[in-house]
Design a protein around this motif. Structure first.
Motif, PDB file in Angstrom:
ATOM      1  N   SER A 181      -3.786 -61.452 -57.212  1.00 36.54           N
ATOM      2  CA  SER A 181      -3.933 -62.056 -58.534  1.00 36.54           C
ATOM      3  C   SER A 181      -5.399 -62.363 -58.792  1.00 36.54           C
ATOM      4  O   SER A 181      -6.187 -62.564 -57.857  1.00 36.54           O
ATOM      5  N   ILE A 182      -5.748 -62.399 -60.078  1.00 36.06           N
ATOM      6  CA  ILE A 182      -7.070 -62.874 -60.485  1.00 36.06           C
ATOM      7  C   ILE A 182      -6.886 -64.270 -61.051  1.00 36.06           C
ATOM      8  O   ILE A 182      -6.043 -64.485 -61.927  1.00 36.06           O
ATOM      9  N   ALA A 183      -7.644 -65.218 -60.524  1.00 36.67           N
ATOM     10  CA  ALA A 183      -7.528 -66.612 -60.969  1.00 36.67           C
ATOM     11  C   ALA A 183      -8.815 -67.013 -61.670  1.00 36.67           C
ATOM     12  O   ALA A 183      -9.900 -66.936 -61.095  1.00 36.67           O
ATOM     13  N   SER A 184      -8.678 -67.437 -62.944  1.00 31.51           N
ATOM     14  CA  SER A 184      -9.861 -67.790 -63.728  1.00 31.51           C
ATOM     15  C   SER A 184     -10.149 -69.280 -63.724  1.00 31.51           C
ATOM     16  O   SER A 184     -11.169 -69.716 -64.250  1.00 31.51           O
ATOM     17  N   GLU A 219     -17.683 -69.067 -57.498  1.00 27.80           N
ATOM     18  CA  GLU A 219     -17.286 -69.473 -58.837  1.00 27.80           C
ATOM     19  C   GLU A 219     -16.094 -68.656 -59.311  1.00 27.80           C
ATOM     20  O   GLU A 219     -15.863 -67.544 -58.848  1.00 27.80           O
ATOM     21  N   TYR A 220     -15.334 -69.240 -60.246  1.00 25.68           N
ATOM     22  CA  TYR A 220     -14.243 -68.501 -60.893  1.00 25.68           C
ATOM     23  C   TYR A 220     -14.834 -67.437 -61.817  1.00 25.68           C
ATOM     24  O   TYR A 220     -15.940 -67.612 -62.318  1.00 25.68           O
ATOM     25  N   PRO A 221     -14.133 -66.308 -62.036  1.00 23.72           N
ATOM     26  CA  PRO A 221     -12.807 -65.957 -61.501  1.00 23.72           C
ATOM     27  C   PRO A 221     -12.895 -65.468 -60.049  1.00 23.72           C
ATOM     28  O   PRO A 221     -13.940 -65.005 -59.595  1.00 23.72           O
ATOM     29  N   VAL A 222     -11.757 -65.577 -59.336  1.00 23.00           N
ATOM     30  CA  VAL A 222     -11.662 -65.126 -57.948  1.00 23.00           C
ATOM     31  C   VAL A 222     -10.433 -64.241 -57.781  1.00 23.00           C
ATOM     32  O   VAL A 222      -9.516 -64.262 -58.604  1.00 23.00           O
ATOM     33  N   ILE A 223     -10.471 -63.451 -56.719  1.00 20.74           N
ATOM     34  CA  ILE A 223      -9.325 -62.622 -56.328  1.00 20.74           C
ATOM     35  C   ILE A 223      -8.580 -63.349 -55.220  1.00 20.74           C
ATOM     36  O   ILE A 223      -9.187 -63.832 -54.264  1.00 20.74           O
ATOM     37  N   VAL A 224      -7.256 -63.427 -55.323  1.00 20.08           N
ATOM     38  CA  VAL A 224      -6.418 -63.990 -54.261  1.00 20.08           C
ATOM     39  C   VAL A 224      -5.486 -62.878 -53.784  1.00 20.08           C
ATOM     40  O   VAL A 224      -4.792 -62.263 -54.605  1.00 20.08           O
ATOM     41  N   LYS A 225      -5.483 -62.621 -52.479  1.00 15.32           N
ATOM     42  CA  LYS A 225      -4.679 -61.492 -51.982  1.00 15.32           C
ATOM     43  C   LYS A 225      -4.282 -61.725 -50.533  1.00 15.32           C
ATOM     44  O   LYS A 225      -4.957 -62.448 -49.795  1.00 15.32           O
TER      45      LYS A 225
END
Length: 814
Positions: free
Chosen positions: A660-663, A643-649
């Motif tokens: 980035s943190i994506a909500s 589920e959101y939020p997630v970390i993208v790296k």
């Protein structure tokens, strides 16, 4: 609790033979010691009879029995669980658990393995865990559960090989109160290195009690406190009786006894023998040769003890020696032993006199004669002339040489050698001739000692090293790497008369490849010129353009050529190009020694997704996540039950770029696009809010935990890294139980990834107090203001200490 002498009496009980009028503990399960003793008819014991060819005579057993009868506490002990190790590789070792309900104490005792002692332990000189040790640990764990030993204070004890087993179990198990080893062997250098953390924690409850002239406990590295006792009851066995388990006791009338501590400790001549053996093992060429050499030594020493009571033992041993060492398998090893002895005796003038002093003390004239023969041969002018013969001359005067040796040995030592034996010895002498020119001795035969301050041992760091410090490279962490590189260069330049060159891995030296005969004759010429280094993210496109040869290859002009001329390359590279194992793999292919972890563990740990899968497979909590590749379909988190939020790296790299943190979905798509700017593989994982921690590990020792504190949002993007690490707290303010959990998990990951130098492991503590492991860095930042050095300094390890330790570890691997 039972006193040392009482523990030793119980240990001697398991040496009672299964021979009339005695009975073995193996056939006495459930009985008390009193019932066991009462079944023995003292009148039937023959005083001067050796019941087991062990030099424990009938009168010795009588004294032991009377001593036990005088001790009501021992008589009430129950023989709860006797055992013989008949599993593969077990060696038939006997052990027994005694339980005293009166004292609420359990004593788990292990016996030695008789004539196999030296052979077993010489082979163990190049092992970490032996089958005998592993079997003993498994049996101990089984009886601990079966007999509910958690209800008792447990003492683990053993004599000789049994003492080694007792110490091994103590190092790897947390259930005992203390460990008492009698004349027990030590452990290999490999063992000390592999179990360093466990040894440091457990050695405070381990005690070694040794007869002063015991010759078995000199094997390898002891662990724990050492006390030496005057030996008694020497009979026909002489020196060999130093190792009998009853030799500690000075028996008087009716079983009364005394144990006398030797206040001078271990005799100097025994210490010389100890250091000789350790030096012999440590000076060997490679692992295969070391294993074969220790195996050969074990066979020779075992044979020497087996023929101790035979007539003409000198002749028999020399014949056995010639036949054994003549085996093609052992020719190189024999040449090594002889070469080592020749060079060692010349460097250490106390060696032969010390051995002679031991044998004279015990009136061991026949063994003394054998040693004298060997000393005469080593110092013989004729032998030296023979060694100096060219292969051509040796071949053409072969018959004359054989006849001369045969006649001389028969005349001087009354030993008849066959032509075949002499031929084999001549081959070995030829090998010795060459090895004398190349063999370098490691004269440090002292035991390795470990404590919380022992992680730095500068004895292993030689002077006059040619060092390349490799920094810069082509990554987003290039500038940080250059900063670290100059700090390392400043430390080593002029230290211990070293010659140091600082190289930029990508820019190299000069405009093109040229022939450099010896860069270390003028190291300043090839060293990177010092300039102000900005800590901003570098413009990699501009850096590529500035390279004179216009090549995109990772190594700049002359880098590999100069590195090949060094004794060691100190890798101060950061970022994916320095951490992904490619630099390390290149160096291994070219035979270049370097600091840090090897190429495989570096490559594995730098790949965040591979490390994540490893942690999942080993039941280590880590945030859920999945991998995306550039130009492939973009899968949303919900499709992976995240589920959101997630970390993208990015999947590699570590400076924080592209993270980035994506909500929600729209932000997620932008975050993916941003991450792909930096790498072709990215990770999407669940976002966990909590306190962050960084755990540094140096040479298997876990450093104090660093808590990564929240950063001041007013800082610029490019200032966060430096100022953030300065603000962090070490040691972290967390409960001891949580600290131990995080440290143990970090060390498990470190060992399982086969890291063997230094690394950091990052964790996050969720608000519900659950710990998750985030990632591993096999080439962490090592600058003076880095998290790693913050932890090291908290452990009283300075920056110079760390840098020297890094080189020491690499040289030890070599």
């Amino acid at each position: 609790m039972f006193k040392i002498d009482e523990i030793l009496l119980l240990e001697n009980v398991i040496y009672f033979p299964d021979l009339d009028p005695f009975k073995s503990v193996l056939n006495s399960e459930g009985k008390t010691i009193k019932e066991f003793i009462d079944e023995i008819d003292l009148d039937k014991i023959i005083d001067d009879f050796d019941y087991c060819n062990s030099f424990i005579m009938g009168i010795d057993y009588k004294n032991l029995i009377m001593a036990i009868q005088n001790n009501p506490s021992l008589l009430n002990c129950i023989i709860a669980e006797p055992h013989i190790d008949q599993a593969y590789g077990g060696g038939g070792g006997v052990s027994c658990c005694f339980i005293s309900k009166e004292h609420n104490e359990a004593v788990v005792a292990f016996r030695g393995t008789a004539l196999n002692e030296w052979e077993d332990d010489c082979v163990g000189a190049n092992q970490i865990d032996s089958l005998q040790q592993v079997n003993a640990l498994e049996w101990y764990k089984s009886i601990y559960s079966k007999l509910h030993l958690e209800d008792y204070d447990v003492t683990v004890t053993g004599h000789s090989k049994g003492g080694n087993k007792a110490k091994y179990i103590t190092v790897l198990n947390d259930t005992m109160t203390r460990c008492i080893s009698f004349d027990g062997q030590g452990f290999s250098d490999k063992f000390m290195e592999h179990y360093k953390k466990e040894i440091i924690e457990k050695q405070k409850i381990i005690e070694n009690h040794n007869v002063d002239y015991d010759y078995v406990n000199v094997l390898l590295n002891d662990i724990g406190k050492k006390t030496y006792y005057v030996g008694f009851n020497y009979g026909i066995g002489g020196f060999i009786e130093s190792h009998c388990p009853n030799t500690f006791f000075n028996f008087k009338e009716n079983g009364e006894y005394q144990l006398e501590v030797n206040t001078n400790g271990q005799p100097p001549e025994i210490q010389v023998l100890d250091q000789f053996i350790n030096s012999l093992i440590r000076s060997n060429i490679n692992e295969k040769e070391k294993t074969e050499t220790t195996e050969l030594i074990g066979q020779l020493v075992s044979k020497a003890f087996q023929i101790y009571d035979q007539e003409n033992k000198v002749a028999e041993f020399i014949n056995f020696f010639c036949d054994t060492v003549g085996d093609e398998k052992y020719q190189d090893n024999t040449a090594y032993i002889i070469t080592f002895c020749i060079k060692y005796a010349k460097k250490n003038k106390d060696f032969f006199p010390s051995i002679k002093e031991i044998l004279t003390h015990f009136k061991a004239d026949d063994i003394l004669k054998t040693i004298s023969i060997f000393e005469d041969l080593i110092n013989s002018e004729k032998l030296n002339k023979l060694i100096d013969l060219s292969n051509f001359l040796a071949l053409h005067v072969h018959k004359v040489v054989v006849k001369m040796i045969k006649s001389t040995v028969k005349k001087n030592y009354n030993v008849k050698l066959s032509k075949n034996q002499i031929n084999k010895m001549l081959i070995i002498i030829s090998l010795v001739k060459h090895m004398l020119k190349t063999l370098e001795l490691n004269m440090d035969g002292s035991d390795i000692t470990l404590d919380n301050d022992s992680i730095i041992d500068e004895k292993c760091l030689p002077e006059n090293l040619n060092i390349v410090v490799l920094a810069g490279g082509l990554s987003n962490e290039r500038n940080i790497s250059l900063k670290s590189g100059f700090e390392v260069y400043d430390l080593f330049n002029g230290d211990r008369n070293n010659n140091v060159i600082l190289l930029d891995a990508f820019m190299g030296y000069g405009n093109e490849e040229i022939v450099i005969e010896n860069a270390f004759l003028d190291p300043e010429k090839y060293t990177l010129e010092r300039t102000d280094i900005s800590l901003e993210i570098p413009d990699l496109w501009a850096i590529k353009k500035r390279r004179k040869d216009k090549s995109n290859s990772y190594f700049g002009p002359n880098v590999l050529q100069i590195c090949k001329q060094s004794d060691i390359v100190f890798i101060a590279l950061h970022g994916s190009n320095g951490e992904n194992g490619k630099v390390q793999a290149t160096f291994e292919l070219l035979g270049i020694d370097y600091t840090g972890n090897d190429y495989f563990s570096s490559a594995l740990s730098s790949n965040k997704m591979a490390t994540k899968m490893f942690m999942i497979n080993n039941n280590i909590l880590t945030p859920k996540g999945y991998l995306l590749r550039k130009n492939e379909e973009i899968i949303e988190p919900m499709d992976h039950n995240i589920e959101y939020p997630v970390i993208v790296k990015p999947n590699n790299g570590g400076i924080g770029l592209g993270i980035s943190i994506a909500s929600g979905k729209e932000v997620f798509e932008k975050a993916v696009k941003e991450a792909f700017r930096w790498e072709n593989e990215i990770i999407v994982e669940e976002y966990i809010r909590g306190r962050e921690f960084s755990v540094g590990i140096l040479d298997g020792v876990v450093l104090p935990i660093v808590e990564v504190l929240p950063l001041n949002h007013s800082n610029s993007q490019f200032g966060l890294y430096v100022s953030g690490e300065i603000m962090n707290r070490c040691p972290a303010n967390i409960p001891e139980e949580l600290e131990n959990e995080i440290k143990e998990t970090a060390l498990t990951i470190y060992k399982s990834l086969n890291l063997n130098s230094y690394a950091t492991v990052d964790f996050i503590l969720k608000l519900d107090e659950i710990v998750y492991c985030l990632e591993v860095d096999s080439q962490p930042k090592i600058g003076l203001d880095s998290n790693f050095m913050l932890a090291a300094q908290s452990a009283r390890i300075t920056f110079p200490d760390f840098c020297r330790k890094s080189i020491e570890l690499s040289l030890l691997k070599k």
